[in-house]
Scaffold this active site. Structure first.
Site, PDB file in Angstrom:
ATOM      1  N   TYR A 165       0.803  -1.231   0.000  1.00 16.77           N
ATOM      2  CA  TYR A 165       0.000   0.000   0.000  1.00 16.77           C
ATOM      3  C   TYR A 165       0.838   1.284   0.000  1.00 16.77           C
ATOM      4  O   TYR A 165       0.521   2.239   0.698  1.00 16.77           O
ATOM      5  CB  TYR A 165      -0.982   0.013   1.178  1.00 16.77           C
ATOM      6  CG  TYR A 165      -1.519  -1.342   1.573  1.00 16.77           C
ATOM      7  CD1 TYR A 165      -1.973  -2.255   0.613  1.00 16.77           C
ATOM      8  CD2 TYR A 165      -1.586  -1.729   2.904  1.00 16.77           C
ATOM      9  CE1 TYR A 165      -2.465  -3.501   0.969  1.00 16.77           C
ATOM     10  CE2 TYR A 165      -2.080  -2.975   3.275  1.00 16.77           C
ATOM     11  CZ  TYR A 165      -2.507  -3.853   2.304  1.00 16.77           C
ATOM     12  OH  TYR A 165      -2.980  -5.093   2.666  1.00 16.77           O
ATOM     13  N   HIS A 166       1.882   1.313  -0.841  1.00 19.96           N
ATOM     14  CA  HIS A 166       2.770   2.470  -0.895  1.00 19.96           C
ATOM     15  C   HIS A 166       2.895   3.022  -2.322  1.00 19.96           C
ATOM     16  O   HIS A 166       4.002   3.105  -2.865  1.00 19.96           O
ATOM     17  CB  HIS A 166       4.163   2.094  -0.376  1.00 19.96           C
ATOM     18  CG  HIS A 166       4.205   1.653   1.039  1.00 19.96           C
ATOM     19  ND1 HIS A 166       5.276   0.957   1.579  1.00 19.96           N
ATOM     20  CD2 HIS A 166       3.313   1.806   2.053  1.00 19.96           C
ATOM     21  CE1 HIS A 166       5.041   0.698   2.856  1.00 19.96           C
ATOM     22  NE2 HIS A 166       3.850   1.193   3.162  1.00 19.96           N
ATOM     23  N   PRO A 167       1.819   3.437  -2.976  1.00 19.36           N
ATOM     24  CA  PRO A 167       1.936   3.914  -4.357  1.00 19.36           C
ATOM     25  C   PRO A 167       2.564   5.302  -4.440  1.00 19.36           C
ATOM     26  O   PRO A 167       2.401   6.126  -3.537  1.00 19.36           O
ATOM     27  CB  PRO A 167       0.481   3.941  -4.828  1.00 19.36           C
ATOM     28  CG  PRO A 167      -0.295   4.250  -3.571  1.00 19.36           C
ATOM     29  CD  PRO A 167       0.433   3.504  -2.480  1.00 19.36           C
TER      30      PRO A 167
END
Length: 525
Positions: free
Chosen positions: A455-457
């Site tokens: 969850y690190h875009p």
């Protein structure tokens, strides 16, 4: 009419709203698609997983990923005041010096950003060359300290890794406990840290439950936004600037809906082209995690977090299992000795974390795995429709580059080696959905089947290709982007702290004030 309209009340938007309204003559409107952050589970750290796929989550997913057995990968994003800082794991990691220095953008080196990290921070360990006190954002040591989390650090040391008590100081390498964004054992989101204390300012308007549909661009200048609350159109106009802080998926999505993006795609969807900007939505990056979930019989996992004794401890003292942020401990390592910095972050959580966090824990477990920090693979965000309420089409292209897969195989094998150490042995009796073996072929198949987003875009409106070093959109006046999408490359670690620092610096850029003086002799290697 406002001076500034900020789209998105997540980490960046909350910081900007607080900092810009320090000048009482400046009128700011902060627009959030979701509701206020009054849901109790937001503020109980261990309950973050209960927020997934609720009304507080945009509940995105990727298009079929060609190198992950054509699976769709779940992508949670906060749709609430505080944005994803209201639903994340609260890990406070800034990244590595090399991350910022390699951007090659004037004003964005590590030395130039460190003062902004420190300005935000209220670190309970006190002030130092690397840390600040007195800022809005509480940075604290975790209060759960599960025995499994401590055993993980000890096992990593037995496997030959060093111990590190501060990943944001002299060196990233090694294993230890993460510091977290919590205050008195409760979540410290960017909403609670930056926004709540200033909500009574008369020059700040916060509009919740308004989904912005497009940016108003007139004669080459952004002059406001059009949104919708239920069935009612909402028009908010900006005399000075519109600032997009909608995140790495939604900022490029909104630009394209507004006619700023790849001309061929916009024309095919019938959207009038305001600016042909082919790199909008490109350069998408993320950290893929390879899950290693071990089961055991010891009743000390977060399965017992809701017991009356734990609830009492949390309510009365702000301590215990309910303060767990999930990945309490972990560490940074290198898959090759010739690398200049870590390329892997291990995240260890005292719970069964399966199916991208969507699975229901059924056994006492310890979960960890390598999060791949320096992906070479790049993906994209595109419009799926000209309907602004349609979700964006996303493909991360995880492991499209063979070197990414090679590193992940090495990192996964390093992870299983830690599991074999004496300190962790009581908690690694069994394995949930194990690989067939530790051969390269079987680990490759395991990664393709089980790897998921952590969850690190970032990267989809990058400095140097979409925005300039002042975060202004090249080709449209009065429009900036301030969020993780402006990172040319993703930082090594959980990116929320870096987004906050970006927003702190952006506030000074927008105000036109002199930047904070660069730090001297502060090295994170």
């Amino acid at each position: 009419m406002y001076d500034y309209v900020i789209v998105g009340a997540g980490s960046a938007g909350s910081v900007l709203a607080a900092r810009l309204t320090e000048d009482p003559s400046v009128r700011v409107c902060l627009v959030e698609a979701g509701p206020v952050d009054s849901e109790p589970n937001i503020h109980v750290p261990a309950a973050f997983g209960r927020l997934f796929r609720t009304r507080l989550d945009w509940d995105l997913d990727t298009h079929e990923e060609p190198h992950l057995d054509r699976r769709r990968v779940y992508l949670p994003r906060g749709r609430v005041l505080g944005g994803t800082s209201s639903i994340n794991t609260m890990v406070y990691i800034r990244g590595n010096r090399l991350d910022f220095d390699s951007w090659g953008q004037p004003g964005w080196s590590y030395d130039e950003l460190l003062p902004y990290f420190k300005r935000s921070e209220d670190n309970e360990r006190g002030a130092s060359a690397y840390h600040g006190v007195g800022g809005p954002l509480s940075v604290a040591d975790g209060r759960s300290r599960n025995p499994m989390s401590a055993a993980f650090v000890e096992a990593a040391a037995e496997a030959g890794h060093q111990v590190n008590d501060d990943f944001n100081a002299g060196s990233q390498d090694g294993f230890g406990f993460f510091q977290v964004n919590q205050r008195n054992g409760r979540r410290e989101s960017c909403a609670t840290a930056f926004l709540h204390p200033v909500l009574d300012r008369p020059n700040l308007t916060v509009e919740t439950n308004v989904q912005v549909l497009r940016i108003l661009i007139e004669d080459g200048r952004a002059v406001g936004v059009v949104g919708r609350r239920l069935d009612d159109e909402v028009v908010l106009r900006a005399e000075r600037e519109v600032v997009l802080s909608a995140g790495a998926y939604h900022s490029p999505h909104l630009l394209m809906l507004s006619g700023v993006g790849p001309a061929a795609l916009l024309s095919a969807l019938g959207i009038p082209v305001v600016l042909d900007a082919p790199m909008v939505g490109q350069n998408l990056q993320d950290h893929a995690l390879v899950p290693l979930v071990y089961t055991h019989p010891h009743p000390i996992s977060l399965l017992t977090a809701g017991d009356p004794a734990n609830l009492k401890l949390f309510m009365e003292e702000g301590r215990g299992m309910l303060t767990s942020n999930g990945p309490e401990s972990g560490g940074f390592a290198r898959t090759s000795d010739d690398l200049p910095a870590p390329d892997v972050e291990y995240l260890g959580a005292p719970v069964m974390f399966a199916d991208s966090g969507l699975g229901t824990p059924t056994h006492h477990s310890f979960s960890y795995g390598p999060s791949m920090l320096t992906p070479r693979s790049r993906g994209w965000v595109m419009l799926a429709s000209d309907d602004p309420t349609a979700k964006p089409k996303i493909r991360h292209n995880y492991f499209a580059e063979e070197e990414d897969m090679r590193a992940a195989i090495v990192a996964t094998r390093m992870g299983t080696e830690i599991a074999r150490q004496k300190a962790l042995a009581p908690y690694t009796e069994g394995m949930h959905e194990p690989p067939a073996s530790e051969s390269d072929a079987d680990l490759r198949a395991y990664i393709r089947q089980y790897a998921h987003s952590i969850y690190h875009p970032a990267g989809t409106c990058a400095m140097g290709s979409v925005v300039d070093a002042d975060l202004r959109l090249s080709g449209v006046d009065g429009l900036r982007v301030v969020d993780a999408s402006v990172m040319p490359t993703l930082v090594r670690g959980n990116p929320n702290a870096a987004v906050i620092a970006i927003a702190e610096k952006a506030a000074d850029l927008i105000k036109g004030v002199t930047p904070l003086p660069a730090a001297a002799d502060a090295l994170v290697s």
